[in-house]
Every structure is written in structure tokens, then in C-alpha cells.
Design a protein around this motif. Structure first.
Motif, PDB file in Angstrom:
ATOM      1  N   SER A 111      31.843   4.332  65.899  1.00 26.88           N
ATOM      2  CA  SER A 111      33.007   4.673  65.081  1.00 26.88           C
ATOM      3  C   SER A 111      34.083   5.311  65.953  1.00 26.88           C
ATOM      4  N   ILE A 113      38.000   7.203  65.722  1.00 27.25           N
ATOM      5  CA  ILE A 113      39.090   7.787  64.936  1.00 27.25           C
ATOM      6  C   ILE A 113      40.384   7.560  65.698  1.00 27.25           C
ATOM      7  N   ASP A 115      44.567   8.182  65.691  1.00 26.33           N
ATOM      8  CA  ASP A 115      45.690   8.957  65.178  1.00 26.33           C
ATOM      9  C   ASP A 115      46.876   8.029  64.922  1.00 26.33           C
ATOM     10  N   ASN A 131      46.430   7.548  59.735  1.00 28.40           N
ATOM     11  CA  ASN A 131      45.276   7.823  60.589  1.00 28.40           C
ATOM     12  C   ASN A 131      44.139   6.970  60.050  1.00 28.40           C
ATOM     13  N   VAL A 133      39.730   5.665  60.589  1.00 26.69           N
ATOM     14  CA  VAL A 133      38.438   5.639  61.263  1.00 26.69           C
ATOM     15  C   VAL A 133      37.916   4.219  61.092  1.00 26.69           C
ATOM     16  N   ARG A 154      44.778  13.995  58.042  1.00 32.20           N
ATOM     17  CA  ARG A 154      43.838  13.929  59.170  1.00 32.20           C
ATOM     18  C   ARG A 154      42.519  13.323  58.703  1.00 32.20           C
ATOM     19  N   ILE A 155      41.920  12.503  59.553  1.00 33.53           N
ATOM     20  CA  ILE A 155      40.593  11.939  59.267  1.00 33.53           C
ATOM     21  C   ILE A 155      39.560  13.035  59.505  1.00 33.53           C
ATOM     22  N   ASP A 157      35.418  14.647  59.226  1.00 30.77           N
ATOM     23  CA  ASP A 157      34.039  14.215  59.472  1.00 30.77           C
ATOM     24  C   ASP A 157      33.455  13.515  58.239  1.00 30.77           C
ATOM     25  N   ASP A 159      35.175  11.615  56.137  1.00 28.03           N
ATOM     26  CA  ASP A 159      35.704  10.251  56.170  1.00 28.03           C
ATOM     27  C   ASP A 159      34.920   9.396  57.159  1.00 28.03           C
ATOM     28  N   LYS A 160      34.635   9.967  58.322  1.00 31.51           N
ATOM     29  CA  LYS A 160      33.869   9.241  59.332  1.00 31.51           C
ATOM     30  C   LYS A 160      32.469   8.917  58.818  1.00 31.51           C
ATOM     31  N   SER A 163      32.652   6.100  56.268  1.00 32.95           N
ATOM     32  CA  SER A 163      32.878   4.826  56.957  1.00 32.95           C
ATOM     33  C   SER A 163      31.600   4.320  57.623  1.00 32.95           C
TER      34      SER A 163
END
Length: 176
Positions: A111, A113, A115, A131, A133, A154-155, A157, A159-160, A163
Motif C-alpha cells: 500500500s 499513500i 499526497d 490524497n 491510498v 489527510r489519509i 491509518d 483509511d490505509k 484499503s
């Protein structure tokens, strides 16, 4: 259908070689699956097969559920094009070809991320203003596509993790 002028013999095992130029132009990689169709009596058609595209309707419902929970836009893509997207991006991205940079990110097999200041393009024609991910979809060790979650914020953790969970879930779904 477009004629190429290329003629190949079938070997004793029934194989033919697709010329490198055609493979490169069609973005056919080693290990890609091709679907075989018979048209009329004397025509055989090879078409690239995308397992991610084959479950497009399922993917759409799945990412709509993700969007309803986290209120962020989600895009699912195979190695060639966008397969499913939440409503905001439907007309901008659906069925359009991916950028070569996105393919490079997928090849990293993790993964990433990104910007919004990087001016990233999921497809060549549009620069992302959000932004995002990106998580690759892995099926039996092959990267067959990916999932992107987009946000003006901002993305995180979370969101990550969403995903990555979505990409692993779709990968496992395709393996069964």
C-alpha cells in the motif's frame, strides 16, 4: 477487427507465439490470462481476461458499502482500467485506461499513500486533487489490480487499513 499481417504456425503442442510488438501494444504480460472465443466458422479471437473486471458488479456494491461507512470515494481497477467507482468519479474514471505510474506503484506490492501535492494521475487524462491510498489486489501471487481510497483530508491509518482489507478481501474472493 484490425489485420496485423502477422502469420504464425501452430507447434506440435498447439501453441502459437504472440509477437512481442503486439504483446507490448496490448499490454499483455507474461502470466496474463487470455479468453478464447470462436467467431463464425474460421475465426478464433483472443481477449485479455481480467478477473477484477469479471466481478465488477460485486466490486461496485462492496465499495459503495465502504463509501457509506467512511464517506470517502473508492476506486477499483484492474491492470488496465477503472472497473468500479463510487458515484462522484463514475463519469470521470469508469473504463478509462490507467496511468503507467499507477502500474509502477502496483508492482511494489504494498500500500502506498500519495499526497495531493504530488499531482498524481490514476488515469493519464486527470490529475488527482485528493490524497489517496492505493492497495494492490493479489491473487495467487499475481497483482491483478488495486483499490484506491481518496480524500481531501489527510489519509489516516484507518483509511490505509480499510484499503488493505478491501484489497485482500477481493483477492481472496477471486481465489475462490
Amino acid at each position: 477487427m484490425k489485420a496485423t499481417g502477422v502469420i504464425r504456425r501452430i507447434d506440435d503442442l498447439g501453441r502459437i507465439v504472440i509477437p512481442k510488438e503486439i504483446r507490448r501494444n496490448m499490454k499483455i504480460r507474461e502470466g496474463d490470462s487470455l479468453e478464447i472465443f470462436v467467431k463464425h466458422e474460421n475465426e478464433v479471437v483472443l481477449k485479455k481476461f481480467s478477473p477484477v473486471d469479471a466481478i465488477g458488479n460485486f466490486s461496485k456494491k462492496y465499495i459503495d458499502a465502504i463509501n457509506s461507512v467512511n464517506n470517502k470515494e473508492v476506486i477499483v481497477f484492474d491492470r488496465e482500467k477503472v472497473v468500479a467507482t463510487t458515484s462522484k468519479y463514475k463519469k470521470d474514471y469508469l473504463n478509462l485506461n490507467l496511468s503507467s505510474k499507477l502500474d509502477e506503484y502496483l508492482e511494489q506490492r504494498k500500500s502506498i499513500i500519495i499526497d495531493s501535492r504530488e499531482g498524481f494521475k490514476i488515469i493519464e487524462e486527470l490529475v488527482m486533487q485528493e490524497n489517496l491510498v492505493i492497495s494492490p489486489i493479489n491473487v495467487y501471487g499475481d497483482i491483478v489490480g488495486g483499490i484506491a481510497i481518496l480524500s481531501r483530508d489527510r489519509i489516516t491509518d484507518v483509511d490505509k487499513n480499510i484499503s488493505e482489507t478491501a484489497s485482500v478481501f477481493i483477492g481472496k474472493y477471486l481465489e475462490n
